[in-house]
Structures are given as C-alpha cells and as structure tokens.
Enzyme design. Structure first.
Site, PDB file in Angstrom:
ATOM      1  N   GLU A   7      -1.998  -7.554  -0.875  1.00  0.00           N
ATOM      2  CA  GLU A   7      -1.547  -6.885  -2.099  1.00  0.00           C
ATOM      3  C   GLU A   7      -0.248  -7.484  -2.628  1.00  0.00           C
ATOM      4  OE1 GLU A   7      -1.502  -2.531  -2.385  1.00  0.00           O
ATOM      5  OE2 GLU A   7      -2.754  -2.515  -0.587  1.00  0.00           O
ATOM      6  N   ASP A  80      -3.055  -3.312   2.123  1.00  0.00           N
ATOM      7  CA  ASP A  80      -2.272  -2.378   2.939  1.00  0.00           C
ATOM      8  C   ASP A  80      -3.168  -1.447   3.766  1.00  0.00           C
ATOM      9  OD1 ASP A  80      -0.002  -3.501   1.953  1.00  0.00           O
ATOM     10  OD2 ASP A  80       0.534  -1.848   0.627  1.00  0.00           O
ATOM     11  N   ASP A  82      -3.988   1.595   4.355  1.00  0.00           N
ATOM     12  CA  ASP A  82      -4.078   3.004   3.982  1.00  0.00           C
ATOM     13  C   ASP A  82      -5.255   3.185   3.031  1.00  0.00           C
ATOM     14  OD1 ASP A  82      -3.133   1.856   1.621  1.00  0.00           O
ATOM     15  OD2 ASP A  82      -1.109   2.655   1.832  1.00  0.00           O
ATOM     16  N   GLU A  84      -5.372   3.636  -0.158  1.00  0.00           N
ATOM     17  CA  GLU A  84      -5.226   2.825  -1.362  1.00  0.00           C
ATOM     18  C   GLU A  84      -5.606   1.383  -1.082  1.00  0.00           C
ATOM     19  OE1 GLU A  84      -3.685   3.482  -5.436  1.00  0.00           O
ATOM     20  OE2 GLU A  84      -4.002   4.822  -3.751  1.00  0.00           O
ATOM     21  N   TYR A 296       4.808  -0.459   9.154  1.00  0.00           N
ATOM     22  CA  TYR A 296       4.353   0.010   7.832  1.00  0.00           C
ATOM     23  C   TYR A 296       5.118   1.259   7.414  1.00  0.00           C
ATOM     24  CZ  TYR A 296       1.148   0.901   3.974  1.00  0.00           C
ATOM     25  OH  TYR A 296       0.613   1.108   2.725  1.00  0.00           O
ATOM     26  N   ARG A 298       4.547   3.587   4.826  1.00  0.00           N
ATOM     27  CA  ARG A 298       3.937   4.797   4.258  1.00  0.00           C
ATOM     28  C   ARG A 298       3.119   5.471   5.345  1.00  0.00           C
ATOM     29  NH1 ARG A 298       4.582   1.551  -0.182  1.00  0.00           N
ATOM     30  NH2 ARG A 298       2.773   0.224   0.131  1.00  0.00           N
ATOM     31  N   HIS A 342      -1.212   5.618  11.025  1.00  0.00           N
ATOM     32  CA  HIS A 342      -0.279   4.576  11.461  1.00  0.00           C
ATOM     33  C   HIS A 342       0.773   5.160  12.381  1.00  0.00           C
ATOM     34  CE1 HIS A 342      -2.129   2.640   8.078  1.00  0.00           C
ATOM     35  NE2 HIS A 342      -1.654   3.563   7.268  1.00  0.00           N
TER      36      HIS A 342
END
Length: 707
Positions: A7, A80, A82, A84, A296, A298, A342
């Site tokens: 990303e 990433d 997650d 998203e 990470y 988030r 995570h």
C-alpha cells in the site's frame, strides 16, 4: 522476478532491502478501486450489491501494475494486515485477473528481515471473511453518508455531512456540553488539620461526624466545626498498614498510544499518526539504510508473541536485574470486542534503544519511539510496591483521615511512569506520616477551612474522546483519528486549548439527527453494529443480512426526516459592528470558506464585511508610496503586496521596510531568525547586509509561539 504489491510507498525501500534483487516492490498508495465518488454505488434492490470502479487518480498505477504483473513470475499481495488491506488485495486480485484460489496474499505484523522473508515463503488465499467485513462496513458507511447528508444539507445548511461513526462521536461531545450547561455548582467546605508528632508534621482531612460521612456545606457550618475542634485534642484511633502493588501497564494499542502521546509528550493525534506510520515503515539509520522500528500500528490487541516476551525478559535481566523480571510472562487481557488480529505496538528489536537511533530521527519520531519502547519494557516487568497507611483520627465527634504511601520497590516505574489525570475534586490529603500508634495524642499546628464548589464534568480532549470511543465500542483503531479530524474540519467542534467544544452548528446537527435517526445516533446500536461486523469476519454472519436488518428501520427514518422535518434556523451570532448603511448591528454568518459579517436586514440591506480585523500596514510602497500589507497566496504562503494593486503591482516574498540601502538606495527587507534579525538590500546586485541579535525576551516569546 516476483512482484510484491504494497500500500504505502514509505516501506518500499525497507522491503526491497530485505527481499533482494529477485523481487520488485511497488505501492498502490492506498485503495485503487472503490464505490463511485459522485453516486451511491450500491444497488439496494439487488441485495445491496456494490458497484466498484477504478479510482480516477489510480488509473496510471493500475496500468503500471498490469504491465509489471504480466512479466512477473508470481504476484504477491502484501497490503496492510487488516480488513482494509485484505479488501485492497481482493480488488487488486480482480483487476489483475489472479485466480480466487491462488495463494497470492502475504502479510507481516512487523517489517523485519526474518518476518518478511518468512512471509514470502508462505502465501495464502485471500480471506473472504475479512473482505466481507470491510465491504459491509464500507456499504453501511456509504448508505448513511449518502442518504443522510443531503437531508441535513437541505434542512440545515449546504455542505454538511453525516457519518455512522462520526455522528455518534459528535453526540458524545454535545451530550457532555449539555451536561455542563445544566450543571449547578454546590458549595462545600473542606477542613484540613496540620498535625505533628516528634517534629514530623502531616495533614489530615475531615471525614465524618458522629460516625457518618460529613461535609460542611456553608461557611457557618465550617466555622462551627473549626470552633468545636479547638475544644479537643486529636487522637489516633486506628492505623491500617498494607503493602499495595501497582501493576505494570499493558503494551500500547492504537488508542492508548494516541492518548499517552498527547498527555505525556504533547503530540497531537495527526502528529502521532504520522510519526507512528514512519516508525512502522522505516527510518533512515545511516549506513543501515531504511529500517522499520515498531510493529503494526493499527491494533486493539495487547497480545505479545512469546519470542518478544523472551527477549524482553533477557533485556530486563541484563539492564535492571532479576528482581525486575517476573517469574512468568505478563499476559494482558484485551477488551471484549478486540479483533486480536495483531500484536500490541512494540519495538521490533530491543537492541535498537531510543538513544542509539536518536541522531537519525526527528524530535517527534524519537519521542514517540522512546514512549513505545519504554512502555513495552515496563509491561514485562514486576509491579511496583508501596507501604500504604490509612490513619483514622478523632477530635470529639469529628473523624479525620490521613493517608501516606512510601515506595518500597520501584518495579516497572523504573522504566515507565503511567500518566495519571489529575482530579481537582479529589480532596484527599496524602503526605509522609510519622511513626504513629493507637491512642497517640497529637499536636495541632493549624486548622483551615476552605470553600469549594462542585465542578461540572470536564470537556473531552482528543485523547479522552478516543478513550471513550474505544470503551463504548464505537469505531475501530483505524477510524479513531480520522473521526476526530473530520469533526474538527467540518467545524462541528473546535479546540479550546486542549479541550473539545461543540460549535452551534455541531449542536444543531446532533439535535436534528437524534430526532430523526435514533438508531444511527444510538451509541449501543453503533457498538452492536461493530459486533456484527466482527461476526462477519468470523464467518458466522453474512454482510448482506447485517445491512438488510439495519436498512429496514433506516429507510423509514429517511422518509420521516425528509417529509416531516422543517427547515432548521441556525442561531444567529450578533457582533458589535454597526452597519454603516442602515445602522443595524451586523451578525456573523458562515460562508463556504470562512465566517463574515452580514447585515441582518438582508435583502433590504445587502451590506457584508470581512470578519478579520483591519491590518496594520507593514510599510509604504517603494514605488507608489501607498500602504503595503501582508497577503496570502491560495496555498497559504505569505507575501507582501501594495494596496494600490492592480494599478501598482509591487510584491515581495521578503518583508519590506521603509529603510533605504546606504549603498544603492533600494528598499531594505527584513529577515527574522531564531537568534538574530537581518536587514538586507532588496537589490540582488547589492551586497549590503546588517544583522543584530534578538533580545532574549523576544526569543523566548517566539519559542513559546512555536510551541
């Protein structure tokens, strides 16, 4: 050659260093396909089928991806880790015609050599449960935003927006403001005695009268107590000694990092987000090149890998000693609705101490890395212990209490001290106590009664709002910071110092939404929706069913809001400025970009004015001798221009003065630096320059402004 698609371009260099020449790494710079920008893009009648399209600004990137993918031996999607990121990989999979059963997805929680190299060896299929959870959230947010926003634009004011998470967060701010407005302060008095034994003085506060909790409510009551106390001695009734423990804090998750960064090191939410992203993607470390420093960013899980715990224990043993390392690893329980996808936010390597990398980092990045590093180390240490005493004393019918706490062992506080919010309403007195025994008679040196008033609830700060959103299950780690910034940018709330206060517009919008969209504005309902999205991720619910259940009631609310509501009149803010055309006091109105003054007698009187106070001229124009003022370009950059424009086109990027160059008679410009002021000839062919040191008070004032 294998193609790795990520990303953010910020971590490209770090990954290439670890993967070597066999891999080409390219970045999408976020989403490449989404719902259309200017249409709903959701077929409600066809089971809420989304209509995705390539984002206009990503067409060149898509073209590049297709070219590189056609020549690659394999394509690995490393967006990433997650929901998203999973959705972005799914969109790319479709665009590049990668088979849906193809193991093309890789992920890593940290950008370290071992983790990245292991990830490329173990690609997996796209996790469609994760994709469906993100798709469900995206469509829900689109339905609320695109259906509600036009209604409030029509009924309240143009250019407004509503959002599923944004509007509930605003409600929290508005509800608190209404509590404050309704609050009626109550008078009360505190009584504190300064006592002594064997030369050691300490304070005790009034707690009871005749065995019952007692707080004087008037000066008369306070004076009576003070008079009564002078008739008797203070005696020790009971002493309770305990050894108390303070447990170490859990390692950071997204929300707690944002809170502590603001409270402890003064970084705003955007600063923390930007800095944390840089630490995750990689920082230039001299000859080592770009190196990622933290995991990470988030996450809502406090989980830590056994490997990281083992390394932390080794570090603690070597740097602090065995008494600081617990016998078993500290394990922290994540909150009930945490996704736990995570680990917590932690340093990738404890060998990279904050001091060892300080020379390569900006001040912001260093402070944040130090905070993360020390918090993680502390989370794996032993508790701090204290010798605590609670002493109950009596004087006639009145009971007093004194508390004391003496550190026995510093434990985790050796590495990290937890931020504690001060409570102004806490009147307990804690001091170092002498050695006391029951029935001791104590000397009284002073008695003091102090008038106080109960205080209203405090306004939220950015940090405490995020904490409340997390506690109530509103949004997820990736949405906290954007939500706060949206509310500020939309002028629904404003910052007053550190606290957040709703604007009149924010209150009006909230009241309207609460009246017509009860589900959207219901905090519990919003939290339950997050739980439903989690169930989609777990594969136990279908995203279409979740949206259908929501839309049944929502559709009726839309109809009611559109057909039953009336145009809302915004409260008018009056100014002290008198309209020179009709004599009425002008009112403050909100334009598309800024506030302005307008005559309340419009349309009879159409007078309007800028709200900005009149500027002071910088100097006289060296060409036409009219006033020169500070101006701003469309991008906000400062320049200096003649008030005679367009007849006179004098303009200067440097601040002009009325002084003339002693060599060539051109005008002098002024340049201000931290420690000096420089006067320089505006004629580039002339070398005249003169400097003078800034006064200390000016420098201090400037530094304060910069802060």
């Amino acid at each position: 050659m294998k193609l790795v698609i990520i990303e953010g371009p910020g971590k490209r260099e770090t990954l290439k260093k670890y993967l070597g020449s066999e891999y080409d790494v390219v970045a999408t710079k976020g989403h490449v396909r989404d719902l259309p920008a200017k249409a709903l893009g959701v077929d409600i009648s066809n089971n809420f089928e989304p209509k995705y399209e390539i984002m206009p600004d990503k067409e060149d990137i898509i073209k590049m991806l297709k070219q590189k993918a056609s020549k690659a031996d394999a394509v690995l999607l490393a967006t990433d880790p997650d929901r998203e990121g999973e959705a972005i990989s799914w969109h790319i999979e479709h665009i590049l015609n990668i088979g849906e059963n193809e193991p093309c997805r890789i992920e890593f929680n940290e950008i370290s050599k071992s983790v990245v190299q292991e990830a490329v060896k173990n690609p997996r299929k796209i996790n469609m449960d994760l994709v469906h959870a993100q798709q469900g959230r995206r469509i829900l947010d689109r339905l609320v935003g695109y259906k509600v926003s036009p209604i409030i634009c029509k009924k309240i004011r143009p250019n407004l927006s509503a959002g599923r998470v944004q509007s509930v967060a605003l409600k929290i701010i508005v509800d608190r403001e209404k509590e404050i407005e309704k609050f009626k302060p109550q008078e009360f008095w505190t009584i504190v005695a300064l006592l002594e034994k064997l030369g050691v003085k300490f304070k005790a506060s009034l707690a009871t009268k005749s065995g019952k909790k007692f707080v004087p409510s008037t000066k008369e009551e306070s004076d009576t107590v003070l008079q009564d106390l002078k008739q008797n001695n203070f005696k020790v009734d009971a002493i309770k000694r305990t050894v108390t423990k303070s447990a170490p804090p859990a390692p950071f998750i997204t929300s707690t990092l944002q809170q502590d960064a603001l409270n402890k090191i003064g970084l705003s939410i955007p600063q923390t987000t930007r800095s944390a992203q840089a630490l995750y993607e990689g920082v230039e470390l001299g000859s080592e090149g770009k190196t990622a420093l933290i995991t990470y960013i988030r996450t809502d899980s406090t989980r830590v890998s056994p490997e990281a715990q083992a390394k932390a224990k080794d570090y603690i043993l070597s740097h602090y000693g065995k008494e600081y390392a617990p016998n078993s690893y500290n394990i922290y329980k994540s909150k009930k609705n945490a996704q736990d996808a995570h680990e917590a936010i932690r340093p990738i390597s404890l060998d990279r101490t904050p001091e060892s990398v300080k020379q390569y980092m900006s001040s912001e990045n260093y402070k944040l890395y130090k905070l993360i590093y020390e918090r993680f180390v502390a989370s794996q240490m032993t508790p701090a212990t204290f010798d605590s005493q609670v002493v109950n004393l009596s004087n006639g019918v009145y009971g007093f209490k004194a508390t004391g706490r003496t550190p026995i062992f510093d434990g985790y506080t050796r590495a990290y001290k937890v931020y504690e919010e001060k409570n102004d309403d806490d009147d307990s007195v804690e001091s170092k106590l002498p050695k006391l025994v029951e029935n001791d008679i104590l000397s009284c040196h002073d008695l003091k009664g102090e008038q106080k008033f109960t205080k209203p609830p405090t306004r939220y700060t950015e940090a405490s709002l995020i904490k409340t959103m997390e506690e109530k299950g509103i949004g997820r780690p990736a949405t906290y910071a954007p939500t706060v910034m949206t509310l500020l940018n939309r002028k629904y709330m404003e910052k007053q110092g550190k606290v957040l206060k709703p604007t009149k517009l924010g209150v009006v919008v909230t009241d309207f939404l609460e009246k017509y969209f009860k589900d959207v504005m219901n905090i519990s309902f919003t939290a339950e929706m997050e739980d439903s999205l989690d169930k989609i991720e777990e594969g136990t619910e279908k995203w279409q069913d979740v949206i259908k259940k929501f839309y049944v009631g929502f559709e009726q609310e839309l109809k009611n809001a559109y057909f039953e509501s009336k145009k809302v009149s915004m409260p008018v803010e009056q100014s002290d400025v008198v309209c020179e055309k009709c004599g009425a006091k002008m009112v403050i109105r909100q334009g598309k970009y800024a506030k302005f003054l307008a005559c309340p007698n419009y349309p009879t009187c159409k007078n309007i004015k800028s709200l900005n106070p009149p500027q002071e001229a910088v100097c006289k124009c060296p060409i036409c001798h009219k006033d020169v003022f500070e101006r701003h370009t469309k991008t906000g950059k400062i320049f200096y221009g003649c008030s005679g424009y367009p007849t006179c086109n004098f303009a200067s990027w440097d601040k002009p003065t009325n002084l003339r160059c002693p060599k060539c008679k051109s005008y002098i410009v002024l340049k201000e630096y931290k420690d000096k002021i420089v006067y320089k000839c505006s004629n580039k062919a002339c070398d005249f320059e003169k400097s003078e040191p800034r006064k200390q008070d000016e420098m201090a004032s400037q530094e304060q402004e910069n802060k």
